[in-house]
Design an enzyme around this catalytic site. Structure first.
Site, PDB file in Angstrom:
ATOM      1  N   ARG A 150       5.137   8.618 -11.351  1.00 32.67           N
ATOM      2  CA  ARG A 150       3.862   9.338 -11.464  1.00 32.67           C
ATOM      3  C   ARG A 150       3.127   9.504 -10.127  1.00 32.67           C
ATOM      4  NH1 ARG A 150       0.168   6.874 -15.739  1.00 32.67           N
ATOM      5  NH2 ARG A 150       1.609   5.130 -15.926  1.00 32.67           N
TER       6      ARG A 150
ATOM      7  N   LYS B 202      -8.645   6.386  24.827  1.00 30.80           N
ATOM      8  CA  LYS B 202      -7.348   5.876  24.367  1.00 30.80           C
ATOM      9  C   LYS B 202      -6.818   4.834  25.320  1.00 30.80           C
ATOM     10  CE  LYS B 202      -3.279   6.485  25.368  1.00 30.80           C
ATOM     11  NZ  LYS B 202      -2.040   7.016  25.948  1.00 30.80           N
TER      12      LYS B 202
ATOM     13  N   GLY C 244       9.773  -1.003  -9.766  1.00 33.53           N
ATOM     14  CA  GLY C 244       9.371   0.190 -10.517  1.00 33.53           C
ATOM     15  C   GLY C 244       9.656   1.474  -9.745  1.00 33.53           C
TER      16      GLY C 244
ATOM     17  N   GLY D 246       3.753  -6.034  -7.937  1.00 34.15           N
ATOM     18  CA  GLY D 246       3.503  -5.428  -6.631  1.00 34.15           C
ATOM     19  C   GLY D 246       2.517  -4.279  -6.645  1.00 34.15           C
TER      20      GLY D 246
ATOM     21  N   LYS E  24       6.337   3.372  -4.610  1.00 37.50           N
ATOM     22  CA  LYS E  24       4.933   3.215  -5.003  1.00 37.50           C
ATOM     23  C   LYS E  24       4.211   2.083  -4.287  1.00 37.50           C
ATOM     24  CE  LYS E  24       3.750   1.553  -9.131  1.00 37.50           C
ATOM     25  NZ  LYS E  24       3.570   1.590 -10.583  1.00 37.50           N
TER      26      LYS E  24
ATOM     27  N   GLY F 191      -0.276  -4.954 -23.013  1.00 39.80           N
ATOM     28  CA  GLY F 191       0.128  -5.934 -24.014  1.00 39.80           C
ATOM     29  C   GLY F 191      -1.110  -6.719 -24.461  1.00 39.80           C
TER      30      GLY F 191
ATOM     31  N   ASN G 105      -3.057  -8.424 -21.507  1.00 43.10           N
ATOM     32  CA  ASN G 105      -2.216  -9.137 -20.545  1.00 43.10           C
ATOM     33  C   ASN G 105      -2.213  -8.412 -19.199  1.00 43.10           C
ATOM     34  OD1 ASN G 105      -0.156 -10.596 -19.259  1.00 43.10           O
ATOM     35  ND2 ASN G 105       1.453  -9.328 -20.191  1.00 43.10           N
TER      36      ASN G 105
ATOM     37  N   TYR H  20      -1.050  12.711  31.430  1.00 43.92           N
ATOM     38  CA  TYR H  20       0.247  13.079  30.856  1.00 43.92           C
ATOM     39  C   TYR H  20       0.763  14.346  31.521  1.00 43.92           C
ATOM     40  CZ  TYR H  20       3.542  13.931  26.958  1.00 43.92           C
ATOM     41  OH  TYR H  20       4.649  14.125  26.182  1.00 43.92           O
TER      42      TYR H  20
END
Ligand code: UD1
Ligand code: CA
Length: 447
Positions: free
Chosen positions: A17, A338, A13, A108, A24, A144, A174, A374
């Site tokens: 939208r 971290k 698909g 999916g 998607k 459907g 469906n 760092y």
């Protein structure tokens, strides 16, 4: 044990939208891509193969999908032109060498589907040649509709676009999920025509076609929330909400206290043992595992971390990936950790940054301590032994090692290793001026 089953997932698909550059089905629910969620559920059935029908954009993300399922045999196949759901299934069928006894078709963009339901769908094929997953919906919608005959059997599916006013009133809809006998599917598909409102090859026509072929058809009903499709960001958020609520309920049933469940956000893979207490407004990113009796206080954000029993985290703590927190460790407010390992009973209670660091047992890191890991180019490690005391507002410039039992004076900038049991103080000497304060006030108040 591998089942004699092929799974086909339709995902070609466009998802217009969503208004997104990302296909998607790659949008996430609880931190997992929708397509990967569907593949996860299908994998529970141990099919011999999973074939995903995709568009060009998705084909580019192929390796990412494979990497997300190292133990599952998946292949992505391209549907060049979108000619309908039956055409998509046909493209997959042509690509699969040996379909096996049973075929299961999924979408999916229906990420809440449960493997228990899929299992029932597959089992139905022991007695029927085709089974449809349906749901009741009294609301107006464009799904459907299942047309049921006098004996309660499904006769055909009529697409909303093609339905009469009477048929549109049918509540039984469906979901799109369908299981089909492997030895019959090819013949059924060749009989599908595209003379309909959409000019597409409808997979749903298989129901009537199976009937014409004298094959037995059936359906299973499920709740609508399990088969909700995602077509827009609003629907994505709705599905996210349902998924979160399912995870919260599961956590609480497993013995986790959620003080304000609705304000806690989990990832698909969050693992929490019983007797953990989570206060309001806590977010779990991916890959978090928490052992028994941990307390997570409000406004904490945790990702990629293993937290052992008895630890107390937050409020306002940020725990980042690669962190290991051992038993009874305390992480307080405004502390960021971290990629560090904090050993048993160590404490970082206030306003600190601890990165690429190892902290030994029972060490205490004072307020405002920063590991300077760092230099703008590379990251360096800080190693702190056990029973160390780091005074407040210290900067530890990595790479650096602080030996067991050492003490660092508050406000120090530490650039050299400190030996076992040593004391390091590095700050400018203080000068006091007698009555200097009094003079200062006199001068200032005159102005
Ligand atoms: C479909 C069903 C409908 C059902 C509804 C449930 C058909 C004809 N209709 O309608 O009965 O109620 O789903 O949501 O099957 N796709 C492809 N290639 C194509 C066409 C579609 O991969 O050529 C994929 C889409 O990406 C999507 C799925 O198939 O994942 C369903 O297609 P879509 O066009 O959304 O079908 P609906 O009209 O919603
Ligand atoms: Ca749809």
């Amino acid at each position: 044990m591998k089942q004699n089953l092929s799974v086909i997932i339709l995902a070609a698909g466009k998802g217009t939208r969503m208004k997104s550059d990302l296909p998607k089905v790659m949008h996430k629910v609880a931190g997992r891509e929708m397509l990967n969620m569907v593949i996860d559920e299908a994998s529970f059935l141990e099919p011999k193969n999973i074939t995903v029908v995709v568009s060009e954009e998705m084909k580019l993300l192929e390796e990412k999908i494979y990497a997300a399922h190292p133990k599952t045999q998946i292949s992505l196949i391209l549907q060049k032109e979108r000619k309908g759901t039956a055409h998509a299934v046909q493209s997959a069928v042509c690509d699969i060498k040996d379909l096996g006894k049973k075929v299961l078709v999924l979408y999916g963009d229906t990420p809440l589907i449960q493997h228990q339901t899929l299992k029932k769908m597959v089992e139905k094929l022991d007695d029927f040649s085709l089974c449809v997953l349906a749901f009741d919906d009294e609301e107006e919608n464009a799904y459907g509709r299942l047309v049921i005959d006098g004996k309660g059997h499904v006769e055909r599916i009529v697409e909303f676009k093609d339905a009469t006013d009477e048929e549109r009133k049918i509540a039984l809809c469906n979901s799109g999920v369908m299981s089909i006998e492997g030895s019959r599917i090819t013949e059924m598909l060749t009989k599908v025509k595209n003379q309909n409102a959409a000019g597409e090859y409808y997979l749903t026509d298989l129901v009537a076609i199976a009937g014409e072929m004298g094959l037995k058809r059936s359906f299973i009903k499920t709740e609508i929330f399990e088969v909700l499709g995602v077509n827009s960001r609003v629907e994505l958020a709705r599905v996210e909400g349902i998924k979160q609520s399912q995870m919260r309920t599961k956590m609480m049933n497993n013995g986790v206290t959620l003080v304000d469940p609705n304000s806690i956000h989990f990832s698909f893979d969050t693992k929490i043992s019983n007797d953990v207490v989570i206060h309001p407004n806590v977010v779990f990113g991916p890959a978090v595992e928490i052992e028994k009796n941990v307390e997570i206080k409000s406004f904490s954000h945790i990702e990629g971390a293993h937290i052992n029993s008895g630890a107390v985290i937050g409020p306002f703590a940020r725990i980042r990936p690669g962190t290991k927190i051992d038993q009874n460790v305390k992480i307080g407010n405004f502390v960021e950790i971290k990629k560090s390992h904090l050993k048993c009973d160590s404490k970082v209670n206030h306003l600190s940054y601890i990165g690429d660091c190892e902290i030994g047992e029972n060490s205490n890191i004072g307020a405002g301590t920063i590991t300077c890991n760092y230099d703008g180019y590379n990251k360096f490690k800080t190693k702190i032994g056990k029973n160390v005391f780091v005074g407040s507002n210290s900067a530890l410039i990595a790479p650096i090692e602080i030996g067991e039992g050492a003490v660092i004076g508050a406000g120090s900038i530490i650039t050299k290793n400190v030996e076992k049991d040593g004391l390091a103080v590095s700050r400018s000497k203080q000068t006091n001026f007698e009555k200097g304060g009094k003079k200062f006030h006199e001068i200032k108040s005159k102005k």
